[in-house]
Write an enzyme that holds these catalytic residues in place. Structure first.
Site, PDB file in Angstrom:
ATOM      1  N   CYS A   1      -0.663  -3.993 -10.110  1.00 13.04           N
ATOM      2  CA  CYS A   1      -1.774  -4.760 -10.698  1.00 13.04           C
ATOM      3  C   CYS A   1      -3.129  -4.310 -10.156  1.00 13.04           C
ATOM      4  O   CYS A   1      -3.923  -5.118  -9.654  1.00 13.04           O
ATOM      5  CB  CYS A   1      -1.596  -6.259 -10.451  1.00 13.04           C
ATOM      6  SG  CYS A   1      -0.255  -7.006 -11.378  1.00 13.04           S
ATOM      7  N   ASP A   2      -3.394  -3.031 -10.252  1.00 13.18           N
ATOM      8  CA  ASP A   2      -4.664  -2.488  -9.780  1.00 13.18           C
ATOM      9  C   ASP A   2      -5.698  -2.457 -10.889  1.00 13.18           C
ATOM     10  O   ASP A   2      -6.604  -1.624 -10.893  1.00 13.18           O
ATOM     11  CB  ASP A   2      -4.445  -1.067  -9.240  1.00 13.18           C
ATOM     12  CG  ASP A   2      -5.131  -0.860  -7.903  1.00 13.18           C
ATOM     13  OD1 ASP A   2      -5.761  -1.807  -7.419  1.00 13.18           O
ATOM     14  OD2 ASP A   2      -5.035   0.240  -7.348  1.00 13.18           O
TER      15      ASP A   2
ATOM     16  N   ARG B   1       0.975   2.812   7.209  1.00  9.61           N
ATOM     17  CA  ARG B   1       1.975   1.976   6.567  1.00  9.61           C
ATOM     18  C   ARG B   1       1.696   0.509   6.847  1.00  9.61           C
ATOM     19  O   ARG B   1       1.452   0.119   7.994  1.00  9.61           O
ATOM     20  CB  ARG B   1       3.381   2.343   7.064  1.00  9.61           C
ATOM     21  CG  ARG B   1       4.508   1.546   6.404  1.00  9.61           C
ATOM     22  CD  ARG B   1       5.861   2.042   6.882  1.00  9.61           C
ATOM     23  NE  ARG B   1       6.948   1.213   6.385  1.00  9.61           N
ATOM     24  CZ  ARG B   1       7.481   1.311   5.170  1.00  9.61           C
ATOM     25  NH1 ARG B   1       7.002   2.207   4.332  1.00  9.61           N
ATOM     26  NH2 ARG B   1       8.470   0.530   4.790  1.00  9.61           N
ATOM     27  N   ARG B   2       1.748  -0.314   5.801  1.00  9.52           N
ATOM     28  CA  ARG B   2       1.484  -1.739   5.973  1.00  9.52           C
ATOM     29  C   ARG B   2       2.451  -2.376   6.961  1.00  9.52           C
ATOM     30  O   ARG B   2       3.645  -2.098   6.957  1.00  9.52           O
ATOM     31  CB  ARG B   2       1.604  -2.463   4.629  1.00  9.52           C
ATOM     32  CG  ARG B   2       0.440  -2.254   3.695  1.00  9.52           C
ATOM     33  CD  ARG B   2       0.529  -3.286   2.590  1.00  9.52           C
ATOM     34  NE  ARG B   2      -0.304  -2.952   1.454  1.00  9.52           N
ATOM     35  CZ  ARG B   2      -0.416  -3.715   0.378  1.00  9.52           C
ATOM     36  NH1 ARG B   2       0.277  -4.841   0.290  1.00  9.52           N
ATOM     37  NH2 ARG B   2      -1.199  -3.370  -0.618  1.00  9.52           N
TER      38      ARG B   2
ATOM     39  N   LYS C   1      -4.404 -15.430  -0.993  1.00 15.08           N
ATOM     40  CA  LYS C   1      -5.102 -14.992  -2.194  1.00 15.08           C
ATOM     41  C   LYS C   1      -6.586 -15.336  -2.107  1.00 15.08           C
ATOM     42  O   LYS C   1      -7.098 -15.698  -1.063  1.00 15.08           O
ATOM     43  CB  LYS C   1      -4.455 -15.591  -3.438  1.00 15.08           C
ATOM     44  CG  LYS C   1      -2.976 -15.232  -3.593  1.00 15.08           C
ATOM     45  CD  LYS C   1      -2.738 -13.732  -3.706  1.00 15.08           C
ATOM     46  CE  LYS C   1      -3.157 -13.158  -5.036  1.00 15.08           C
ATOM     47  NZ  LYS C   1      -2.810 -11.722  -5.179  1.00 15.08           N
TER      48      LYS C   1
ATOM     49  N   HIS D   1      -8.761  -7.509  -1.612  1.00 11.96           N
ATOM     50  CA  HIS D   1      -8.916  -6.580  -2.743  1.00 11.96           C
ATOM     51  C   HIS D   1     -10.389  -6.208  -2.928  1.00 11.96           C
ATOM     52  O   HIS D   1     -10.945  -6.325  -4.016  1.00 11.96           O
ATOM     53  CB  HIS D   1      -8.349  -7.192  -4.030  1.00 11.96           C
ATOM     54  CG  HIS D   1      -6.926  -7.633  -3.906  1.00 11.96           C
ATOM     55  ND1 HIS D   1      -5.902  -6.756  -3.607  1.00 11.96           N
ATOM     56  CD2 HIS D   1      -6.359  -8.863  -4.019  1.00 11.96           C
ATOM     57  CE1 HIS D   1      -4.760  -7.425  -3.560  1.00 11.96           C
ATOM     58  NE2 HIS D   1      -5.003  -8.699  -3.788  1.00 11.96           N
TER      59      HIS D   1
ATOM     60  N   LEU E   1       3.512 -12.172  -7.971  1.00 14.50           N
ATOM     61  CA  LEU E   1       4.940 -12.256  -8.277  1.00 14.50           C
ATOM     62  C   LEU E   1       5.777 -12.918  -7.181  1.00 14.50           C
ATOM     63  O   LEU E   1       6.639 -13.749  -7.477  1.00 14.50           O
ATOM     64  CB  LEU E   1       5.488 -10.853  -8.561  1.00 14.50           C
ATOM     65  CG  LEU E   1       5.229 -10.258  -9.938  1.00 14.50           C
ATOM     66  CD1 LEU E   1       5.576  -8.776  -9.932  1.00 14.50           C
ATOM     67  CD2 LEU E   1       6.035 -10.983 -11.005  1.00 14.50           C
TER      68      LEU E   1
ATOM     69  N   THR F   1       5.821  12.215  -9.206  1.00 15.37           N
ATOM     70  CA  THR F   1       4.522  11.813  -9.766  1.00 15.37           C
ATOM     71  C   THR F   1       3.451  12.862  -9.525  1.00 15.37           C
ATOM     72  O   THR F   1       2.416  12.858 -10.197  1.00 15.37           O
ATOM     73  CB  THR F   1       4.058  10.473  -9.168  1.00 15.37           C
ATOM     74  OG1 THR F   1       4.036  10.567  -7.735  1.00 15.37           O
ATOM     75  CG2 THR F   1       5.001   9.354  -9.582  1.00 15.37           C
TER      76      THR F   1
ATOM     77  N   ARG G   1       8.607  -0.115  -0.203  1.00 18.67           N
ATOM     78  CA  ARG G   1       9.129  -1.484  -0.129  1.00 18.67           C
ATOM     79  C   ARG G   1       9.346  -2.066  -1.517  1.00 18.67           C
ATOM     80  O   ARG G   1      10.399  -2.616  -1.827  1.00 18.67           O
ATOM     81  CB  ARG G   1       8.147  -2.381   0.626  1.00 18.67           C
ATOM     82  CG  ARG G   1       8.139  -2.252   2.141  1.00 18.67           C
ATOM     83  CD  ARG G   1       7.334  -3.407   2.711  1.00 18.67           C
ATOM     84  NE  ARG G   1       7.153  -3.300   4.157  1.00 18.67           N
ATOM     85  CZ  ARG G   1       6.085  -2.800   4.736  1.00 18.67           C
ATOM     86  NH1 ARG G   1       5.102  -2.326   3.984  1.00 18.67           N
ATOM     87  NH2 ARG G   1       5.969  -2.760   6.043  1.00 18.67           N
TER      88      ARG G   1
END
Length: 351
Positions: free
Chosen positions: A259-260, A129-130, A77, A95, A298, A211, A187
């Site tokens: 959480c953007d 893809r991560r 973080k 971020h 989370l 969407t 995921r």
């Protein structure tokens, strides 16, 4: 790889108990010739003694600021606000590339010190893809907390737990609940679906097709929603303040796993700040009720399980550090963002 020096830093956020490298994987790195220095951390879920036994060097909390220049600082973080100039290469979730609050300031610190950010969010394969992510556990916990909040059973402040304990509390709590998972095939979406299954409900599952042409009325007919969509470009929002004021709204509980908040790409522009462990849910409407959960760490609620999975993925990538590939793309994304920032501010520089 024998010349690689990794410096595992302490996380300054008091609720952050995860680690990107667990002791068993630390041993593998040391045995392969990597120098691994681990800072003491009072809240890390794994004790410092486990790292010592794995052959790691031990350093004081926050000592990365004086680490050797070639050390690669690894964390999860945000960094503390000081020092103002960052001279090392850092691996963490920065971020910093989507206009989030504080993004430009962070990039300026790297530019000032000559360091570099290798943002784990952009450590991706050829298809974008991560390669190392906490998504599954973020989705699992997001759905679990949403169900408990919807049933009036969510206790604050939150505390770290184990999956066994969480599942015992969750079992059957979602029976007959009409739930929606948006981003269900990723995921995080898979984690959310698994948690809802433990809770006793089979959710409606939406992904790209649904969407792309959003049925807002159908969305509002669900009682609970878990959003796991991480956008890489601006798209129309899934919910607006106007939707929350719809008199026929059945939607009562939302967990925004992504959480953007603060980003212009945010698909849920109905709130302006994340929620915290001390107060995990925020009531945005009273009549009818609408509760929001938006916690940006989370997986730290299941720190051992989440860290173990993430570490396995990350450590598998470290032998190729500095050799281009995914790490090279990660570095180039930082350089691109730095050039963009310099251009915006009238400073044309390369890094």
């Amino acid at each position: 790889m024998s010349e690689l020096h990794l410096w595992l830093r302490h996380e300054t956020r008091t609720t952050e108990r995860r680690t990107p490298i667990v002791p068993s994987d630390a041993r593998r790195l040391v045995e392969s010739g990597v120098t691994l220095t681990v800072e003491r951390s009072p809240q890390r879920v794994f004790p410092i003694e486990a790292y010592e036994e794995a052959g790691c060097r031990v350093a004081g909390t926050g000592s990365w600021v004086s680490a050797p220049p070639d050390a690669v600082v690894v964390g999860l973080k945000e960094l503390p606000h000081e020092p103002g100039e960052l001279r090392h290469r850092h691996i963490f979730f920065g971020h910093a590339y989507k206009g989030q609050p504080g993004a430009a300031a962070l990039l300026r610190r790297f530019l000032a010190g000559g360091g570099a950010l290798l943002d784990l969010e952009y450590l991706v394969d050829d298809d974008g893809r991560r390669l190392a992510a906490f998504g599954y556990w973020a989705g699992y916990l997001g759905a679990a907390l949403a169900v408990l909040q919807h049933r009036g059973a969510l206790r604050a402040p939150l505390r770290p737990t184990s999956k066994q304990e969480l599942d015992a509390e969750l079992a059957g709590a979602g029976a007959e609940l009409k739930a929606l998972v948006v981003g269900a095939l990723g995921r995080s979406g898979r984690g959310a679906r698994d948690a809802l299954a433990v809770a006793g409900t089979e959710p409606t599952c939406w992904d790209l097709a649904e969407t792309r042409d959003l049925d807002r009325k159908a969305l509002l007919e669900h009682e609970l929603m878990v959003n796991t969509v991480l956008t890489t470009r601006p798209i129309p929002p899934f919910l607006t303040d106007k939707d929350l004021d719809e008199p026929g709204r059945r939607l009562r509980t939302l967990c925004d796993v992504t959480c953007d908040v603060g980003s212009p790409w945010n698909v849920l522009p109905i709130y302006d700040a994340t929620t915290q462990w001390e107060r995990p849910a925020r009531r945005l409407r009273e009549d009818p009720v609408f509760d929001l959960i938006a916690i940006d760490n989370l997986p730290s609620l299941l720190p051992r399980e989440a860290s173990t999975d993430f570490s396995a993925a990350l450590v598998a990538l470290l032998p190729d550090f500095g050799a281009g590939g995914a790490w090279g793309r990660c570095l180039e994304r930082f350089r691109e963002a730095s050039r963009e920032l310099g251009s915006e501010e009238g400073e044309f520089r390369d890094v």
